[in-house]
Enzyme design. Sequence first.
Site, short mmCIF file in Angstrom:
data_model
loop_
_atom_site.label_atom_id
_atom_site.label_comp_id
_atom_site.label_asym_id
_atom_site.label_seq_id
_atom_site.Cartn_x
_atom_site.Cartn_y
_atom_site.Cartn_z
N ASP A 44 0.83 -1.20 0.00
CA ASP A 44 0.00 0.00 0.00
C ASP A 44 0.87 1.26 0.00
O ASP A 44 0.36 2.37 -0.06
CB ASP A 44 -1.00 0.00 1.16
CG ASP A 44 -0.36 -0.11 2.53
OD1 ASP A 44 0.88 -0.14 2.62
OD2 ASP A 44 -1.11 -0.16 3.53
N SER A 45 2.19 1.06 0.01
CA SER A 45 3.13 2.15 -0.22
C SER A 45 2.91 2.79 -1.59
O SER A 45 3.43 3.88 -1.87
CB SER A 45 4.56 1.65 -0.12
OG SER A 45 4.75 0.49 -0.93
N ASP A 83 -0.77 -6.28 0.22
CA ASP A 83 -1.21 -5.62 1.44
C ASP A 83 -2.73 -5.51 1.49
O ASP A 83 -3.38 -5.17 0.49
CB ASP A 83 -0.65 -4.20 1.51
CG ASP A 83 0.72 -4.14 2.15
OD1 ASP A 83 1.09 -5.09 2.87
OD2 ASP A 83 1.42 -3.13 1.94
N GLU A 181 9.18 -3.59 11.15
CA GLU A 181 9.63 -2.33 10.58
C GLU A 181 10.11 -1.38 11.67
O GLU A 181 9.44 -1.19 12.69
CB GLU A 181 8.51 -1.66 9.77
CG GLU A 181 8.92 -0.33 9.16
CD GLU A 181 7.92 0.22 8.16
OE1 GLU A 181 8.14 1.35 7.67
OE2 GLU A 181 6.94 -0.47 7.87
#
Length: 263
Positions: A44-45, A83, A181
């Site tokens: 979804d980046s 995602d 992350e």
Amino acid sequence: MKTTVSTLQNMKQAGQKITMLTCYDASFASLLNDAGVEILLVGDSLGNVIQGHSSTLPVSLADMVYHTRCVARGSKDALVLADLPFGSYQVSPQQAYASAAELMAAGAEMVKLEGGMIMAETVDFLANRGIPVCTHIGLQPQSVNVYGGYKVQGKSEFDAEVLKRDALAHQAAGAALVLMEMVPAHVAKAVTEALTVPTIGIGAGVDVDGQVLVLHDMLAVYPGKKARFVKNFMAGSHSIQAAVEAYVKAVKGMTFPADEHSF
């Protein structure tokens, strides 16, 4: 050979590093596949690097389905991981299943969701209904407004224990992968050693089972501010193909991430 969940598990057991990069279209899917990347993350980046948003929050399920279809058409051997976007899975396990089913029908072979122990029930619901799951802990971009920015997670002893608890809960629920992350390297190492399923890191040091970066970051295409964990692999490379191959070699050889890319 086709990368599967079993392939990734075998790689962890053999001590072989796993490579992952984000991917949003068929052309790059083919290129990354040929360069030896094991997992293509339809992230979804894309909200940031493709759509120009300041966060991932505006990305819709329809956006993710479209880009998953594109990547699946271009990929041959790599595993396609998609995602679940913000708002498409948090309400209930049933909502998550409906959204994940759309992504799987579009060509995903695994889905990723963000969240700690609270998402274990959802992981269990999906895994027991034929949907492989990657969980995302540590810094969770969909919760950026809760954190007040993109900040390192798990720095205190208590927070590190919570992170480990979350990872173990996800593994027990049936997660096939755990992604961490922006976590201190020693914490990510401890979590990795505690799990039998593979871990993937981004800003989590070198002692995880694999690495992921946003494609546009490692190619120095994205004009936004670069995170500490990003390395420009286009520097010194004569082509995009060479840059991706350099990334794969660096991850496999454990020269990336170096100390300057870790917390």
